[in-house]
Design a protein around this motif. Sequence first.
Motif, short mmCIF file in Angstrom:
data_model
loop_
_atom_site.label_atom_id
_atom_site.label_comp_id
_atom_site.label_asym_id
_atom_site.label_seq_id
_atom_site.Cartn_x
_atom_site.Cartn_y
_atom_site.Cartn_z
N VAL A 17 0.86 -1.21 0.00
CA VAL A 17 0.00 0.00 0.00
C VAL A 17 0.89 1.25 0.00
CG1 VAL A 17 -1.68 1.35 1.32
CG2 VAL A 17 -1.93 -1.12 1.18
N PRO A 38 -10.26 12.46 3.36
CA PRO A 38 -11.17 11.36 3.66
C PRO A 38 -10.44 10.20 4.33
CG PRO A 38 -10.81 11.55 1.28
CD PRO A 38 -10.07 12.67 1.92
N ASN A 39 -11.17 9.22 4.83
CA ASN A 39 -10.55 8.05 5.47
C ASN A 39 -9.57 7.40 4.50
OD1 ASN A 39 -13.14 8.51 6.86
ND2 ASN A 39 -12.36 6.90 8.11
N GLY A 40 -8.40 7.03 5.03
CA GLY A 40 -7.41 6.35 4.20
C GLY A 40 -6.58 7.29 3.33
N LYS A 43 -3.28 10.52 6.38
CA LYS A 43 -2.99 11.51 7.42
C LYS A 43 -2.18 10.89 8.57
CE LYS A 43 -7.40 12.35 8.04
NZ LYS A 43 -8.00 11.39 7.11
N HIS A 194 -11.48 15.84 11.05
CA HIS A 194 -12.53 15.51 10.08
C HIS A 194 -13.59 16.60 10.07
CE1 HIS A 194 -11.61 11.54 8.53
NE2 HIS A 194 -11.15 11.22 9.72
N1 LIG Z 1 0.97 -0.12 9.18
C1 LIG Z 1 0.35 -0.22 7.99
N2 LIG Z 1 0.58 -1.26 7.18
C2 LIG Z 1 -0.02 -1.37 5.99
N3 LIG Z 1 -0.90 -0.46 5.49
C3 LIG Z 1 -1.19 0.60 6.26
C4 LIG Z 1 -0.58 0.78 7.55
N4 LIG Z 1 -1.05 1.93 8.10
C5 LIG Z 1 -1.90 2.45 7.18
N5 LIG Z 1 -1.99 1.66 6.09
C6 LIG Z 1 -2.79 1.92 4.87
O1 LIG Z 1 -2.34 3.15 4.33
C7 LIG Z 1 -3.45 3.91 3.81
C8 LIG Z 1 -3.50 5.27 4.51
O2 LIG Z 1 -3.86 5.04 5.87
P1 LIG Z 1 -3.80 6.17 6.99
O3 LIG Z 1 -4.18 5.53 8.29
O4 LIG Z 1 -2.49 6.85 6.94
O5 LIG Z 1 -4.95 7.17 6.50
P2 LIG Z 1 -5.80 8.27 7.32
O6 LIG Z 1 -5.97 9.43 6.39
O7 LIG Z 1 -5.16 8.52 8.63
O8 LIG Z 1 -7.20 7.55 7.52
P3 LIG Z 1 -8.30 7.76 8.71
O9 LIG Z 1 -8.87 9.13 8.54
O10 LIG Z 1 -9.29 6.68 8.40
O11 LIG Z 1 -7.58 7.56 10.02
C9 LIG Z 1 -4.69 3.06 4.04
O12 LIG Z 1 -4.94 2.34 2.85
C10 LIG Z 1 -4.27 2.13 5.16
O13 LIG Z 1 -4.96 0.89 5.07
#
Ligand SMILES: Nc1ncnc2c1ncn2[C@@H]1O[C@H](COP(=O)(O)OP(=O)(O)OP(=O)(O)O)[C@@H](O)[C@H]1O
Length: 313
Positions: A17, A38-40, A43, A194
């Motif tokens: 990823v 947005p989620n994912g 951030k 958010h």
């Molecule tokens: N330790 C990890 N190992 C593998 N993939 C990861 C890991 N941490 C995050 N991801 C993936 O990386 C991408 C970004 O995730 P991240 O948690 O950084 O996003 P986010 O913007 O903080 O989301 P949210 O608002 O839902 O917390 C997602 O597809 C997540 O599944």
Amino acid sequence: MLAIEIDKLVKQYKNGVRALDELSLKVSCGEIFSLLGPNGAGKSSLINILTTFYNPTSGNITMLGKDLCKNPEWIRTQIACVAQRVSIDEHLSLMENMIFQSRLYKVDNTTAKKRINTLIDSFELSQYLRHPVASYSGGIKRRLDIAMNMVSYPQILFLDEPTVGMDISSRKAMWEIMRKVRDDFKTTIFLTTHYLEEADQLSDTICIMKEGHELAQGMPGSLRQYTRQNILHIGFSDTEKAKDCAEALAKIHMLPSMSIRENSIFADAVDGRKTFEDVNKWLLEKNVPFEAIEIVQPSLEDVFLKVTGTERR
Ligand SMILES: Nc1ncnc2c1ncn2[C@@H]1O[C@H](COP(=O)(O)OP(=O)(O)OP(=O)(O)O)[C@@H](O)[C@H]1O
């Protein structure tokens, strides 16, 4: 000097990823910088790299003038991070929590005492000194958590969704605390949220990101120009009337993109004044019981939905 400068940052996890995909951004010293997405969007991955928990895959990060990857230990002495889960120890008193934190950061006793008194005063925590920490409300625990993290007088404070789950009055009290941290302690604040209203009210700069890279960055006012068009607002006395009108308008394809919020219809005013005139004429001809019609500036929510490619329905 910039507090943080990020250039083409990539984070690829072992599972393949790519959480950060050539992300670039700049944070000025002494500002409140909000990261929206947005989620994912990536951030948390970014915060974990900036607070030295994770290593980046590639790209450059300069923090307070130094390369983050080459100086992680020094960077750790200059920053503090308040995670979503509060880190206070409920078996210790408020004062003991503050002292414990000052020892972690190796602040000498005399300096620590002065800082703790200043922070208790500034964060309006003195009335809680005599009560057990376990009895505090969620908002006060979060306030204490931030005060503790300020004991080292960090140059940059990272806050991961600092007001999540709070009611609006606790959230507003927290905004005041964050402004104090910026104005009285000259600390740069880097936060994720958010809540679009929060970013709008609080931030000097906002960065909207999606799929690991930045989509838009700027002051809240200047971001509004990203939609490049104003919004037509038609107000009604109740939601049902707004829905009936939206259905009738959809049938004649007069407005291409419409949404209903509370008692109002919001739509892209593609041709500005002409859209306004056409819709106004139609409303009067059809005797639609509307209460107001006006062209308004887009909100940060409109900008967010536009640049992240999500349509509000
Ligand atoms: N330790 C990890 N190992 C593998 N993939 C990861 C890991 N941490 C995050 N991801 C993936 O990386 C991408 C970004 O995730 P991240 O948690 O950084 O996003 P986010 O913007 O903080 O989301 P949210 O608002 O839902 O917390 C997602 O597809 C997540 O599944």
